[in-house]
Design a protein around this motif. Structure first.
Motif, short mmCIF file in Angstrom:
data_model
loop_
_atom_site.label_atom_id
_atom_site.label_comp_id
_atom_site.label_asym_id
_atom_site.label_seq_id
_atom_site.Cartn_x
_atom_site.Cartn_y
_atom_site.Cartn_z
N ARG A 33 -16.81 -26.94 7.55
CA ARG A 33 -16.46 -25.91 7.37
C ARG A 33 -15.12 -26.83 6.36
N LEU A 34 -14.45 -27.73 6.90
CA LEU A 34 -13.13 -28.59 5.98
C LEU A 34 -13.90 -29.01 4.43
N ALA A 35 -14.78 -29.19 4.21
CA ALA A 35 -15.14 -29.90 3.75
C ALA A 35 -15.72 -28.72 2.21
N ILE A 36 -16.25 -27.60 3.12
CA ILE A 36 -16.96 -26.49 1.68
C ILE A 36 -15.40 -25.31 1.69
N ILE A 37 -14.39 -25.40 2.60
CA ILE A 37 -13.47 -24.80 2.70
C ILE A 37 -12.39 -25.58 1.13
N GLY A 38 -12.69 -27.16 2.03
CA GLY A 38 -11.76 -27.35 0.62
C GLY A 38 -12.58 -27.35 -1.37
N VAL A 39 -14.52 -27.03 -1.28
CA VAL A 39 -14.61 -27.37 -1.81
C VAL A 39 -14.42 -25.94 -2.84
N ILE A 40 -14.34 -24.86 -2.24
CA ILE A 40 -13.78 -23.85 -2.56
C ILE A 40 -12.48 -23.43 -3.46
N VAL A 41 -11.89 -24.21 -2.88
CA VAL A 41 -10.37 -24.49 -3.10
C VAL A 41 -9.96 -24.92 -3.55
N GLY A 42 -10.61 -26.09 -4.26
CA GLY A 42 -10.20 -26.96 -5.26
C GLY A 42 -10.94 -26.15 -6.60
N ALA A 43 -12.01 -25.84 -6.18
CA ALA A 43 -12.54 -25.26 -7.17
C ALA A 43 -12.00 -23.97 -8.34
N ILE A 44 -11.09 -23.50 -7.19
CA ILE A 44 -10.07 -21.65 -7.80
C ILE A 44 -8.95 -22.84 -8.79
N SER A 45 -8.31 -23.66 -8.26
CA SER A 45 -7.91 -24.55 -8.22
C SER A 45 -7.68 -25.46 -9.12
N GLY A 46 -8.83 -26.06 -9.40
CA GLY A 46 -9.84 -26.36 -10.89
C GLY A 46 -9.10 -26.19 -11.95
N TYR A 47 -10.00 -24.20 -12.07
CA TYR A 47 -10.04 -23.47 -12.66
C TYR A 47 -9.19 -22.94 -13.43
N LEU A 48 -8.06 -22.39 -12.51
CA LEU A 48 -6.46 -21.55 -12.19
C LEU A 48 -6.14 -23.64 -13.80
N TYR A 49 -5.88 -24.28 -13.34
CA TYR A 49 -4.97 -25.76 -13.99
C TYR A 49 -5.32 -25.71 -15.15
N TYR A 50 -6.83 -25.35 -15.29
CA TYR A 50 -7.00 -25.12 -16.84
C TYR A 50 -7.19 -23.50 -17.33
N TYR A 51 -6.79 -22.67 -17.28
CA TYR A 51 -6.22 -21.23 -17.30
C TYR A 51 -4.83 -20.79 -17.55
N PHE A 52 -4.24 -22.05 -17.01
CA PHE A 52 -2.61 -21.80 -17.52
C PHE A 52 -2.40 -23.20 -17.66
N VAL A 53 -2.70 -24.16 -17.44
CA VAL A 53 -2.29 -25.24 -18.48
C VAL A 53 -3.40 -25.88 -19.26
N GLY A 54 -4.43 -26.18 -19.16
CA GLY A 54 -5.34 -26.48 -19.54
C GLY A 54 -5.47 -28.11 -20.96
N CYS A 55 -5.54 -27.62 -22.10
CA CYS A 55 -5.61 -28.76 -22.74
C CYS A 55 -5.97 -27.95 -24.49
N THR A 56 -4.42 -28.46 -25.31
CA THR A 56 -3.67 -27.75 -26.74
C THR A 56 -4.81 -27.78 -27.79
N ASN A 57 -5.24 -29.04 -27.73
CA ASN A 57 -6.30 -29.72 -28.60
C ASN A 57 -7.28 -29.99 -27.94
N GLY A 58 -8.63 -29.64 -27.06
CA GLY A 58 -9.62 -30.02 -26.88
C GLY A 58 -9.70 -31.31 -26.59
N THR A 59 -8.98 -32.63 -26.66
CA THR A 59 -9.49 -33.84 -26.60
C THR A 59 -9.33 -33.91 -25.29
N CYS A 60 -8.74 -33.57 -24.34
CA CYS A 60 -8.54 -33.38 -22.52
C CYS A 60 -9.82 -34.41 -22.16
N ALA A 61 -10.44 -35.19 -21.70
CA ALA A 61 -11.88 -35.37 -20.96
C ALA A 61 -11.80 -33.79 -20.02
#
Length: 79
Positions: free
Chosen positions: A13-41
Motif C-alpha cells: 500500500r505504501l508503494a502504490i500510494i507513493g506511485v500515485i502521489v508521485g505521478a500527480i506531483s510529477g505532472y503538476l511540476y511539468y504543468y506549472f514549472v516545466g521546461c520553456t525551451n524543451g531541452t530538459c530531459a
C-alpha cells in the motif's frame, strides 16, 4: 481471488500510494514549472515528468515501511 487482491494491496500500500502521489506531483511540476525551451530531459514532456515523479514517489514512500523482525517471524512459524 478478492482476498488475494486485498492482501497484495495491503502489503504494497505504501508503494502504490507513493506511485500515485508521485505521478500527480510529477505532472503538476511539468504543468506549472516545466521546461520553456524543451531541452530538459525530464520536464520537457509530460510523460517523462509523470513517470519520473511516480518512480521517485514510490521510492520515497517505501522508505517508511517497517521491516519485520526475523526472530519474531520464526517464532510465529514454529507455533
Amino acid at each position: 481471488m478478492i482476498e488475494l487482491k486485498r492482501n497484495i494491496f495491503y502489503k504494497y500500500r505504501l508503494a502504490i500510494i507513493g506511485v500515485i502521489v508521485g505521478a500527480i506531483s510529477g505532472y503538476l511540476y511539468y504543468y506549472f514549472v516545466g521546461c520553456t525551451n524543451g531541452t530538459c530531459a525530464i520536464t520537457s514532456k509530460p510523460l517523462n515528468s509523470t513517470l519520473y515523479g511516480a518512480l521517485m514517489g514510490g521510492l520515497l514512500f517505501t522508505i517508511f515501511k517497517k521491516k519485520e523482525n526475523s526472530a519474531i517471524k520464526n517464532l510465529n512459524n514454529e507455533q
